[in-house]
Scaffold this motif. Structure first.
Motif, mmCIF file in Angstrom:
data_model
loop_
_atom_site.group_PDB
_atom_site.id
_atom_site.type_symbol
_atom_site.label_atom_id
_atom_site.label_comp_id
_atom_site.label_asym_id
_atom_site.label_seq_id
_atom_site.Cartn_x
_atom_site.Cartn_y
_atom_site.Cartn_z
ATOM 1 N N GLN A 268 0.824 -1.209 0.000
ATOM 2 C CA GLN A 268 0.000 0.000 0.000
ATOM 3 C C GLN A 268 0.858 1.258 0.000
ATOM 4 O OE1 GLN A 268 -2.692 -0.183 3.294
ATOM 5 N NE2 GLN A 268 -4.149 -1.532 2.238
ATOM 6 N N ALA A 269 1.962 1.229 0.784
ATOM 7 C CA ALA A 269 2.852 2.392 0.805
ATOM 8 C C ALA A 269 3.507 2.622 -0.553
ATOM 9 C CB ALA A 269 3.925 2.209 1.875
ATOM 10 N N ASP A 270 3.898 1.516 -1.214
ATOM 11 C CA ASP A 270 4.487 1.652 -2.548
ATOM 12 C C ASP A 270 3.471 2.194 -3.552
ATOM 13 O OD1 ASP A 270 6.940 0.766 -1.717
ATOM 14 O OD2 ASP A 270 6.514 -1.343 -2.185
ATOM 15 N N GLN A 271 2.248 1.674 -3.473
ATOM 16 C CA GLN A 271 1.211 2.171 -4.377
ATOM 17 C C GLN A 271 0.903 3.642 -4.109
ATOM 18 O OE1 GLN A 271 -2.172 -0.404 -3.998
ATOM 19 N NE2 GLN A 271 -1.173 -2.143 -5.043
ATOM 20 N N GLY A 272 0.820 4.006 -2.797
ATOM 21 C CA GLY A 272 0.577 5.416 -2.465
ATOM 22 C C GLY A 272 1.711 6.315 -2.918
ATOM 23 N N GLY A 273 2.962 5.817 -2.743
ATOM 24 C CA GLY A 273 4.100 6.607 -3.188
ATOM 25 C C GLY A 273 4.124 6.783 -4.698
ATOM 26 N N HIS B 25 1.488 6.626 -6.664
ATOM 27 C CA HIS B 25 0.384 7.524 -7.020
ATOM 28 C C HIS B 25 0.737 8.980 -6.702
ATOM 29 C CE1 HIS B 25 -3.729 8.630 -7.916
ATOM 30 N NE2 HIS B 25 -3.849 9.210 -6.732
ATOM 31 N N ALA B 26 1.397 9.180 -5.537
ATOM 32 C CA ALA B 26 1.798 10.544 -5.180
ATOM 33 C C ALA B 26 2.834 11.093 -6.159
ATOM 34 C CB ALA B 26 2.363 10.560 -3.756
ATOM 35 N N LEU B 27 3.759 10.196 -6.606
ATOM 36 C CA LEU B 27 4.743 10.645 -7.595
ATOM 37 C C LEU B 27 4.083 10.999 -8.922
ATOM 38 C CD1 LEU B 27 7.811 8.281 -7.063
ATOM 39 C CD2 LEU B 27 7.715 10.753 -6.748
ATOM 40 N N LYS B 28 3.088 10.185 -9.325
ATOM 41 C CA LYS B 28 2.373 10.499 -10.567
ATOM 42 C C LYS B 28 1.631 11.831 -10.455
ATOM 43 C CE LYS B 28 1.668 5.750 -12.163
ATOM 44 N NZ LYS B 28 0.659 4.687 -12.450
ATOM 45 N N GLU B 29 0.937 12.018 -9.327
ATOM 46 C CA GLU B 29 0.233 13.289 -9.139
ATOM 47 C C GLU B 29 1.204 14.461 -9.086
ATOM 48 O OE1 GLU B 29 -2.152 13.025 -5.672
ATOM 49 O OE2 GLU B 29 -3.730 11.803 -6.640
ATOM 50 N N LEU B 30 2.360 14.232 -8.405
ATOM 51 C CA LEU B 30 3.358 15.293 -8.309
ATOM 52 C C LEU B 30 3.948 15.627 -9.678
ATOM 53 C CD1 LEU B 30 4.890 17.113 -6.340
ATOM 54 C CD2 LEU B 30 6.584 15.302 -6.109
ATOM 55 N N LEU C 294 11.070 9.844 -0.272
ATOM 56 C CA LEU C 294 12.180 8.906 -0.082
ATOM 57 C C LEU C 294 12.413 8.600 1.401
ATOM 58 C CD1 LEU C 294 14.750 10.209 -2.736
ATOM 59 C CD2 LEU C 294 13.435 8.088 -2.812
ATOM 60 N N LEU C 295 12.311 9.637 2.254
ATOM 61 C CA LEU C 295 12.478 9.413 3.695
ATOM 62 C C LEU C 295 11.385 8.533 4.258
ATOM 63 C CD1 LEU C 295 13.626 12.964 4.885
ATOM 64 C CD2 LEU C 295 15.004 10.892 4.749
#
Length: 215
Positions: free
Chosen positions: A90-95, A97-102, A192-193
């Motif tokens: 879930q954290a990888d998927q959220g990350g 998704h957040a990278l795509k949105e960013l 990344l952190l």
């Protein structure tokens, strides 16, 4: 001589009978003692068999408890590993998704800023030509031109003010673009952190020997 022989034989017979009787009594005493020791040994054997059975039952119960405890720990470890893997996924998927949105927001911001910059550059490129055309002397006419009203400002001064305002807007757009780039880099560092701080809970499997010792 014939009378003395039977007496000797009788004496030998009596002595033999006494010896046989003593041996028989010794054997009886020995048999009684052996029977008593045999009874004691039988009693001790029964006690030892009971203790062996009790110890076997205790060892079996300890082994059963150790196996049940090991199975329980294995189930808990499997559940914890599944939970952690699900959270990591879930954290990888959220990350992602957040990278795509960013990236989308960054690309949109860059597109808007580049469009604004190109528009401002085109405006700045068109304004000096207009200013130069307005600065040319008017054609000679037969009649005298009317003087402009004194209340209106001169045209080059107004164009200079507009150019300055456009330059200030261009500087503000560039500053906004730099701020968007800094915010993008800060968000990437934070992501990344957060990925590095994701717990990965290693757990040692307990051996049955340690379980038996603890029990």
């Amino acid at each position: 001589m014939n009378r003395e022989l039977p007496q000797d034989i009788l004496i030998f017979l009596v002595i033999g009978f006494i010896i046989v009787t003593g041996l028989f009594l010794l054997s009886l005493i020995r048999m009684v003692r052996l029977s008593r020791s045999n009874k004691r040994m039988l009693i001790e054997n029964a006690k030892m068999e009971k203790q062996a059975v009790l110890q076997q039952m205790e060892v079996t119960s300890i082994h059963h408890d150790a196996m049940s405890w090991r199975a329980r720990l294995q189930r808990q470890f499997d559940a914890l590993r599944g939970d952690l893997s699900h959270r990591l996924q879930q954290a990888d998927q959220g990350g992602a998704h957040a990278l795509k949105e960013l990236d989308a927001i960054h690309q949109q911001t860059l597109a808007v800023a580049l469009a604004r910059i190109s528009e401002l550059e085109a405006t700045l490129a068109a304004k000096p030509a207009a200013v130069a055309a307005s600065a040319l002397p008017p054609p000679v006419a037969t009649a005298l031109p009317k003087p402009p009203p004194p209340s209106l400002p001169a045209l080059p001064a107004m164009e200079t003010l507009r150019i300055q305002s456009l330059e200030s807007e261009l500087a503000a757009a560039k500053a906004e673009l730099d701020a968007a780039k800094q915010q993008n880099s800060a968000l990437q560092r934070t992501l990344l952190l957060s990925r590095r701080r994701t717990p990965a809970a290693p757990m040692r499997k307990s051996t049955p020997r340690s379980m038996a010792r603890s029990a």
